[in-house]
Each structure stands twice: as structure tokens, then as C-alpha cells.
Scaffold this motif. Structure first.
Motif, PDB file in Angstrom:
ATOM      1  N   THR A 187       0.955  -1.263   0.024  1.00  0.00           N
ATOM      2  CA  THR A 187      -0.095   0.034  -0.064  1.00  0.00           C
ATOM      3  C   THR A 187       0.793   1.204   0.003  1.00  0.00           C
ATOM      4  OG1 THR A 187      -2.029   0.943   0.874  1.00  0.00           O
ATOM      5  CG2 THR A 187      -0.227   0.395   2.397  1.00  0.00           C
ATOM      6  N   HIS A 188      -0.039   2.642   0.047  1.00  0.00           N
ATOM      7  CA  HIS A 188       0.860   3.722  -0.006  1.00  0.00           C
ATOM      8  C   HIS A 188       0.520   4.499   1.368  1.00  0.00           C
ATOM      9  CE1 HIS A 188      -3.695   4.490  -0.686  1.00  0.00           C
ATOM     10  NE2 HIS A 188      -3.443   5.614  -0.283  1.00  0.00           N
ATOM     11  N   GLY A 189       1.685   5.263   1.670  1.00  0.00           N
ATOM     12  CA  GLY A 189       1.396   6.435   2.388  1.00  0.00           C
ATOM     13  C   GLY A 189       1.061   7.601   2.326  1.00  0.00           C
ATOM     14  N   ASP A 190       1.279   8.189   1.093  1.00  0.00           N
ATOM     15  CA  ASP A 190       0.969   9.315   0.748  1.00  0.00           C
ATOM     16  C   ASP A 190       0.705   9.060  -0.920  1.00  0.00           C
ATOM     17  OD1 ASP A 190       0.993  12.578   0.960  1.00  0.00           O
ATOM     18  OD2 ASP A 190       1.836  11.880  -0.927  1.00  0.00           O
ATOM     19  N   LEU A 191      -0.705   9.185  -1.115  1.00  0.00           N
ATOM     20  CA  LEU A 191      -1.178   8.984  -2.541  1.00  0.00           C
ATOM     21  C   LEU A 191      -0.504   9.743  -3.582  1.00  0.00           C
ATOM     22  CD1 LEU A 191      -3.116   7.164  -4.135  1.00  0.00           C
ATOM     23  CD2 LEU A 191      -5.140   8.791  -3.709  1.00  0.00           C
TER      24      LEU A 191
END
Length: 390
Positions: A187-191
Motif C-alpha cells: 500500500t501507499h502512505g501518501d497517494l
């Protein structure tokens, strides 16, 4: 006296054995799960003292503020683990998606109740704040069902972009004291930061890594108003969704995928300009042309706080972050950045692992090195230990 001493010794040995098994069980269960998922080492799996259970499934709708969410529940014959909700990523397959069904069924066969909840917006290849609300509403509902979650606490698993949304939802007050853990796979932390990689193939550290074209097409779909006049947007959207449906099926149904790719090309060729040119970038997988054109719009399209854990209140439950070390959809660099953010916000219970054993949200089936398998086993064991038993 001697008989009494023998009984005490036997009782001590039984207690020690029980304690050893209690300590070892999560690791054994994790090993069983990994072997079941990969299909490797069937002989070794047969020796593990955890038998795969019979699993039943049923579909129903869960109420949510933006409209009901269609879900599928997998239940083992004799639940021995906790309850988890799995939120798939950007994919059109819904509850029928084969890989997500296989993952959920294997979790359930190892004793857990598993609810898979594809998010409606992600099913049509869009990432919007509504999806974070949907994660929150499904999770609150599931934790309140004592027949499904006897302890009143559940685990959340978010896959791909849904992982970031799940972490945002987990930080909201409505879920306080209702979660055992949150796990995010690839997944992402900052899109916007992850989107920038999808447009350029350049990691935040400045190094280049080949990028999959799927992500840039999803971004384009959200920003069509920047590339085509109003009367061309819907035909262009239809062609792009057809292309994304083809991409979603390329592993699980190659024949269907090929037919959809052909249809996407036919639809693109029939469009007027400038929509025809835009669809040409998509059909040719031309990220080098498309990506730079998307860069000016990333904050507009993905900057909402509800879409990025690093822009939202941090989840304060145990967090497990798993990422493929060669992920070409969401770069592996997102996981250490996200782990650092959560730690900086006061969450000391963050476990992360970068591994070559998974690609983007898929467990690889090739025979892996033992050291990597052991690291992944320990990761899953820690996660399973965090779940409340029924």
C-alpha cells in the motif's frame, strides 16, 4: 510419595508442553497459511499439526452511509482464530475475484472468520474519500456482530490502494477499541507521492524502477476533464474502463483479457480527436507520454487527506505492513516511509517487511529461499498473534 512425585512431574511436563504449543502455534499456523497459499511443499504441510478446515461462504449486503456494500463471508467449521475484514484494491472483480477468494478461503481454512468487502468506487477504478467511509462503516458493523466477532474486536486487511484507505479509517474515533490490528499489503502512505512514481517510474529516492501502466491509466480516468471536451468524456471513459477490465483479467482469465483488449482498441479507434489520441496512449501502454501530462493534476486528483495515511490521524493499533520489494504498481519505498510516519505519531507497534516473495499484492508460487520464507512466516505469526481468539 513416589507416585505423587510422578504425577507432579507429568503435570509439569504437560503444562510445559501446553505453554510451548501456545507460544509456537502462531508460527505453525503462519507456516501452514503460507504453504496453503503457495501450494508448495505439500508433503511438509501434511506434517504440520494444523489441519485445513472445511469452509462455507455466503453473500449479503452491509449497510453503509453511501449505500449498501456487497460482501462475502467465509466461515470455518470450527473457528479458532479471530475475525478479519479484507478490502481488495482497485479491481473490477468484486466478490468473485479469484485471487481474493483464494486468499480469504485459505485464511478461513486456518480457523478465521473472513469478510471480503470490495469497495464500490474501487471496483470502477476510482479512488475517492467515499471509499474510506465505506471501510469505516463495514468495520464498525462487523465489530458489532457478536455472532461473527465474539470479542467485539476485529482485524482489518487492506490490499494495494485499499490498504492506505483502511489505515485512514482505522485512525477514526468510531473504531477506537474495536480493532486488534490493521494489515496493509503493498500500500501507499501518501497517494500523490505514489502517483508520481506511476507517472515517471522514478522512486522518491531518485532511482528508476520500471512501472506498470495500469496505475497511470487509473489516474487518467479520474482526470478525463483535463484531456477531452465534455461530449467525449463518457465514450472515452467507457473505452478506458474496458482496457482496465482487460488488465484486471490478464492473470486469471487470459482469453477474456485478450478479447477486452481488442475491444478497447476498437473503441479507441472509433473516438474523435482528441479522445482518440488519449486512448491511443492507453492502448499502447505509453506511460512515457501519458505520465508527464498527468503530473500537474496529482494533488487535485489524490490529495484529499482521507486518501493518505500520512495526511490523516495515525492508527494507534498494531499495524503490519507487507510489501513486495520489486512492486511496480505501488513502490516498495512507501512502506518504510509509512512506518516512519506512524512511529513519529506515537505508534510503537508497527511491524513492516519488504520481501521478494510477493509481487504487487500477490503471493509468488516459485520455490523461495528458506530465509525469506522464515521472515515472512514470522511476520504472519506476529499478525496472527495480534488477533483476538473467539
Amino acid at each position: 510419595m513416589r507416585r505423587r512425585r510422578g504425577v507432579l512431574i507429568l503435570a509439569g511436563l504437560l503444562a510445559a508442553g501446553w505453554l510451548a504449543w501456545t507460544a509456537a502455534r502462531p508460527t505453525v499456523a503462519a507456516a501452514a497459511l503460507i504453504l496453503d497459499l503457495t501450494g508448495q511443499q505439500k508433503t511438509l504441510r501434511a506434517w504440520l499439526p494444523i489441519r485445513a478446515q472445511a469452509v462455507t461462504s455466503r453473500d449479503f449486503d452491509v449497510p453503509a452511509r453511501h449505500g449498501a456494500i456487497h460482501v462475502r463471508l467465509f466461515e470455518p467449521a470450527a473457528p479458532t482464530g479471530g475475525t478479519i475484514a479484507i478490502f481488495p484494491g482497485v479491481h473490477g472483480g468484486g466478490v468473485e475475484e479469484p485471487r481474493m477468494n483464494a486468499l480469504s478461503r485459505q485464511f478461513a481454512a486456518n480457523g478465521m472468520r473472513v469478510l471480503i468487502a470490495p469497495l464500490p468506487e474501487l471496483r470502477v477504478y476510482t479512488i475517492k474519500p467515499r471509499s474510506t467511509d465505506d471501510v469505516e462503516d463495514v468495520s464498525v458493523w462487523l465489530a458489532a456482530q457478536r455472532d461473527l466477532a465474539p470479542t467485539g474486536r476485529i482485524g482489518l486487511v487492506g490490499v494495494s490502494f485499499a490498504g492506505g484507505l483502511t489505515l485512514v479509517a482505522a485512525g477514526r474515533p468510531s473504531l477506537r477499541d474495536k480493532l486488534d490490528l490493521v494489515a496493509a499489503l503493498g500500500t501507499h502512505g501518501d497517494l500523490p507521492r505514489a502517483m508520481a512514481y506511476l507517472c515517471t517510474g522514478v522512486l522518491p529516492n531518485g532511482t528508476a524502477q520500471p512501472v506498470h501502466d495500469y496505475g497511470s491509466v487509473v489516474i487518467l480516468l479520474a482526470g478525463l476533464h483535463h484531456f477531452a471536451p465534455p461530449d467525449q468524456i463518457e465514450p472515452l471513459r467507457h473505452a478506458i474502463v474496458t482496457f482496465l477490465d482487460a488488465s484486471s483479467n490478464d492473470v486469471t482469465n487470459p482469453a477474456k483479457s485478450a478479447a477486452l483488449f481488442a475491444e478497447a482498441k476498437r473503441l479507441g479507434d472509433a473516438l474523435p480527436e482528441p479522445a482518440r489520441e488519449v486512448m491511443g496512449w492507453v492502448n499502447r501502454r505509453d506511460v512515457k507520454t501519458l505520465g508527464p501530462k498527468l503530473l500537474p493534476y496529482l494533488e487535485e486528483l489524490g490529495g484529499a487527506a482521507a486518501l493518505s495515511p500520512e495526511r490523516s490521524p495515525a492508527a494507534m493499533v498494531p499495524v503490519f505492513l507487507l510489501h513486495g520489494s520489486h512492486d511496480n504498481v505501488i513502490p516498495y519505498t512507501e512502506t518504510p516511509n509509512l512506518a516512519a510516519y506512524l512511529a513519529s505519531q506515537g505508534n510503537p507497534r508497527v511491524t513492516s517487511l519488504l520481501t521478494p516473495l510477493i509481487s504487487h499484492a500477490n503471493v509468488e508460487g516459485a520455490a523461495p529461499p528458506f530465509g525469506e520464507v522464515w521472515r515472512l512466516t514470522r511476520f504472519w505469526a506476529a499478525m496472527l498473534s495480534a488477533l483476538s481468539a473467539p
